[in-house]
Design a protein around this motif. Sequence first.
Motif, mmCIF file in Angstrom:
data_model
loop_
_atom_site.group_PDB
_atom_site.id
_atom_site.type_symbol
_atom_site.label_atom_id
_atom_site.label_comp_id
_atom_site.label_asym_id
_atom_site.label_seq_id
_atom_site.Cartn_x
_atom_site.Cartn_y
_atom_site.Cartn_z
ATOM 1 N N MET A 61 51.226 58.604 67.952
ATOM 2 C CA MET A 61 51.777 57.763 69.036
ATOM 3 C C MET A 61 50.630 57.316 69.931
ATOM 4 S SD MET A 61 54.653 56.698 70.508
ATOM 5 C CE MET A 61 54.245 55.370 71.605
ATOM 6 N N THR A 62 50.222 56.082 69.805
ATOM 7 C CA THR A 62 49.088 55.602 70.592
ATOM 8 C C THR A 62 49.481 54.480 71.553
ATOM 9 O OG1 THR A 62 48.543 54.119 68.763
ATOM 10 C CG2 THR A 62 47.350 56.194 68.866
ATOM 11 N N LYS A 63 50.579 53.809 71.266
ATOM 12 C CA LYS A 63 50.960 52.668 72.090
ATOM 13 C C LYS A 63 51.360 53.116 73.504
ATOM 14 C CE LYS A 63 54.432 49.053 72.528
ATOM 15 N NZ LYS A 63 55.812 48.690 72.246
ATOM 16 N N LYS A 64 50.870 52.394 74.489
ATOM 17 C CA LYS A 64 51.290 52.633 75.873
ATOM 18 C C LYS A 64 52.656 51.992 76.077
ATOM 19 C CE LYS A 64 49.975 51.718 80.662
ATOM 20 N NZ LYS A 64 48.914 51.225 81.571
ATOM 21 N N ALA A 114 58.867 60.445 69.963
ATOM 22 C CA ALA A 114 59.541 60.673 68.674
ATOM 23 C C ALA A 114 60.517 59.538 68.359
ATOM 24 C CB ALA A 114 60.278 62.010 68.701
ATOM 25 N N LEU A 115 61.216 59.029 69.379
ATOM 26 C CA LEU A 115 62.150 57.916 69.167
ATOM 27 C C LEU A 115 61.410 56.667 68.699
ATOM 28 C CD1 LEU A 115 64.617 58.088 72.219
ATOM 29 C CD2 LEU A 115 64.970 58.967 69.904
ATOM 30 N N VAL A 116 60.259 56.411 69.300
ATOM 31 C CA VAL A 116 59.485 55.212 68.950
ATOM 32 C C VAL A 116 58.894 55.359 67.544
ATOM 33 C CG1 VAL A 116 57.480 53.809 69.585
ATOM 34 C CG2 VAL A 116 59.001 54.698 71.376
ATOM 35 N N ASP A 117 58.439 56.560 67.209
ATOM 36 C CA ASP A 117 57.827 56.794 65.897
ATOM 37 C C ASP A 117 58.839 56.716 64.757
ATOM 38 O OD1 ASP A 117 55.338 57.092 66.974
ATOM 39 O OD2 ASP A 117 55.373 59.287 67.010
ATOM 40 N N ASP A 118 60.097 57.097 65.037
ATOM 41 C CA ASP A 118 61.144 57.067 64.003
ATOM 42 C C ASP A 118 62.395 56.416 64.583
ATOM 43 O OD1 ASP A 118 62.901 57.425 61.945
ATOM 44 O OD2 ASP A 118 62.674 59.602 61.793
ATOM 45 N N PRO A 119 62.413 55.074 64.655
ATOM 46 C CA PRO A 119 63.489 54.369 65.353
ATOM 47 C C PRO A 119 64.855 54.444 64.683
ATOM 48 C CG PRO A 119 61.959 52.806 64.346
ATOM 49 C CD PRO A 119 61.363 54.154 64.163
ATOM 50 N N GLN A 120 64.919 55.005 63.486
ATOM 51 C CA GLN A 120 66.220 55.147 62.820
ATOM 52 C C GLN A 120 66.917 56.452 63.196
ATOM 53 O OE1 GLN A 120 67.241 52.468 61.142
ATOM 54 N NE2 GLN A 120 65.249 51.652 61.754
ATOM 55 N N ARG A 121 66.222 57.332 63.914
ATOM 56 C CA ARG A 121 66.758 58.666 64.144
ATOM 57 C C ARG A 121 67.025 58.916 65.618
ATOM 58 N NH1 ARG A 121 64.136 64.479 62.186
ATOM 59 N NH2 ARG A 121 66.094 65.607 62.208
ATOM 60 N N ASN A 140 68.082 53.654 69.332
ATOM 61 C CA ASN A 140 68.204 55.106 69.145
ATOM 62 C C ASN A 140 68.029 55.827 70.471
ATOM 63 O OD1 ASN A 140 65.387 54.860 69.359
ATOM 64 N ND2 ASN A 140 64.973 56.358 67.753
ATOM 65 N N TYR A 141 68.407 57.077 70.510
ATOM 66 C CA TYR A 141 68.456 57.806 71.783
ATOM 67 C C TYR A 141 68.148 59.279 71.547
ATOM 68 C CZ TYR A 141 72.869 59.671 70.128
ATOM 69 O OH TYR A 141 73.809 60.335 69.377
ATOM 70 N N CYS A 142 67.789 59.947 72.632
ATOM 71 C CA CYS A 142 67.694 61.406 72.617
ATOM 72 C C CYS A 142 68.441 61.936 73.825
ATOM 73 C CB CYS A 142 66.243 61.881 72.652
ATOM 74 S SG CYS A 142 66.107 63.677 72.595
ATOM 75 N N THR A 143 69.470 62.723 73.569
ATOM 76 C CA THR A 143 70.204 63.411 74.619
ATOM 77 C C THR A 143 69.583 64.791 74.801
ATOM 78 O OG1 THR A 143 72.321 62.277 74.286
ATOM 79 C CG2 THR A 143 72.415 64.515 75.142
ATOM 80 N N LEU A 144 69.140 65.079 76.011
ATOM 81 C CA LEU A 144 68.564 66.390 76.314
ATOM 82 C C LEU A 144 69.535 67.154 77.206
ATOM 83 C CD1 LEU A 144 64.837 65.390 76.920
ATOM 84 C CD2 LEU A 144 65.845 66.414 74.872
ATOM 85 N N ARG A 145 70.024 68.268 76.681
ATOM 86 C CA ARG A 145 70.977 69.103 77.438
ATOM 87 C C ARG A 145 70.207 70.185 78.189
ATOM 88 N NH1 ARG A 145 75.366 69.569 72.486
ATOM 89 N NH2 ARG A 145 76.360 67.531 72.813
ATOM 90 N N TYR A 146 70.101 69.978 79.504
ATOM 91 C CA TYR A 146 69.336 70.904 80.339
ATOM 92 C C TYR A 146 70.111 72.189 80.587
ATOM 93 C CZ TYR A 146 67.319 66.436 82.022
ATOM 94 O OH TYR A 146 66.767 65.194 82.143
ATOM 95 N N PHE A 147 69.357 73.270 80.646
ATOM 96 C CA PHE A 147 69.924 74.514 81.177
ATOM 97 C C PHE A 147 69.522 74.566 82.668
ATOM 98 C CE2 PHE A 147 71.012 74.690 76.922
ATOM 99 C CZ PHE A 147 71.971 75.672 76.736
ATOM 100 N N ASN A 148 69.114 75.657 83.240
ATOM 101 C CA ASN A 148 68.881 75.692 84.687
ATOM 102 C C ASN A 148 67.446 75.286 85.026
ATOM 103 O OD1 ASN A 148 71.405 77.115 84.353
ATOM 104 N ND2 ASN A 148 71.180 77.737 86.483
ATOM 105 N N VAL A 149 67.319 74.135 85.660
ATOM 106 C CA VAL A 149 65.997 73.593 85.968
ATOM 107 C C VAL A 149 65.482 74.211 87.266
ATOM 108 C CG1 VAL A 149 64.666 71.481 86.212
ATOM 109 C CG2 VAL A 149 66.804 71.463 84.892
#
Length: 334
Positions: A1-4, A243-250, A166-175
């Motif tokens: 991943m090198t792109k800004k 990771a989303l940018v590197d694998d846009p199908q996932r 594509n998306y990534c859902t992050l389920r936080y525990f106690n921050v």
Amino acid sequence: MTKKLNVLVTGGAGYIGSHAVLALRDAGHHAVVIDNLVTGFRWAVAEDAVFYEGDISDDSVVQKIIREQGIDAIMHFAGSVVVPESVTNPLKYYYNNTSKSRSLIESAIVGGVRHMIFSSTAATYGIPESSPVREDMPTVPINPYGTSKLMTEMMLRDVAAAHDFNYCTLRYFNVAGADPQCRTGQSTVGATHLLKIAVEAALGKRESVSVFGTDYATPDGTGVRDYIHVSDLASAHVIALEALVDDPQRSHTLNCGYGHGYSVMQVLDAVDRVTNNKLDRKMEGRRAGDPDALISDNSAIKERLGWEPRYDDLDQIVQHALAWERRLTDIQSG
């Protein structure tokens, strides 16, 4: 991943959002913030981030930002987060967390934005049948906060199936904790986070700390939670974005926690240790819907994204929270 990447951070003046802005900058990306400043603070946004005061439900404003800033991806933190308030005022949560998210997602699709990271919560699991909790366990939230977040997860899934997105859902525990360099931290007035309350009490801003429930099926009878340092959480967002940018199908749905927990008493003991003082603890009855223990199974985020925590140490988390609370006192008085 090198792109800004040019990343729109919604709620970027808030607790977690402001740390994500720093993590993006530290990783070489460009952050653009939109925040309505209802609970966020303009000074919490890194100086070199572009800032727009506005609401994510304002389609014309969001689409203008996407065009003007050439937005590649969105990190979505904006929303309401107080569980008891969601029970007494559910419509506020379905508006701020669900309806406004729908507007934001539509603006993303219209503007050609192909990637989104969504700030979700372990509250989507409700009271899990067993702990640690895996991502494939049933999602049966017990309050409108958890439900409002789960509904957004469902929208993202359906939109990804229908569009080039594509998306990534992050389920936080106690921050918990604060930026180790003291650039930002938990600044919310009347915050409900245990550690925030405890460090406020340690510095004389509160008289005592309430302990809700001492008869849980845990080693010391108080509730056990998985506490994750906010900077580790912010770095997880950057890794997920790349990771989303590197694998846009996932797409991904992943827990964010350390895979082990501490009881309320252990957290308060850590504050006592770090400050060399004794907090006044006020024993109260249980709160409705609080599980005995809520611990993440974090193997998926480690295996899939290669995420490794850097601050998995309770005393260090307390030290960072305390340092920020002292700094916040100076900001507020100066």
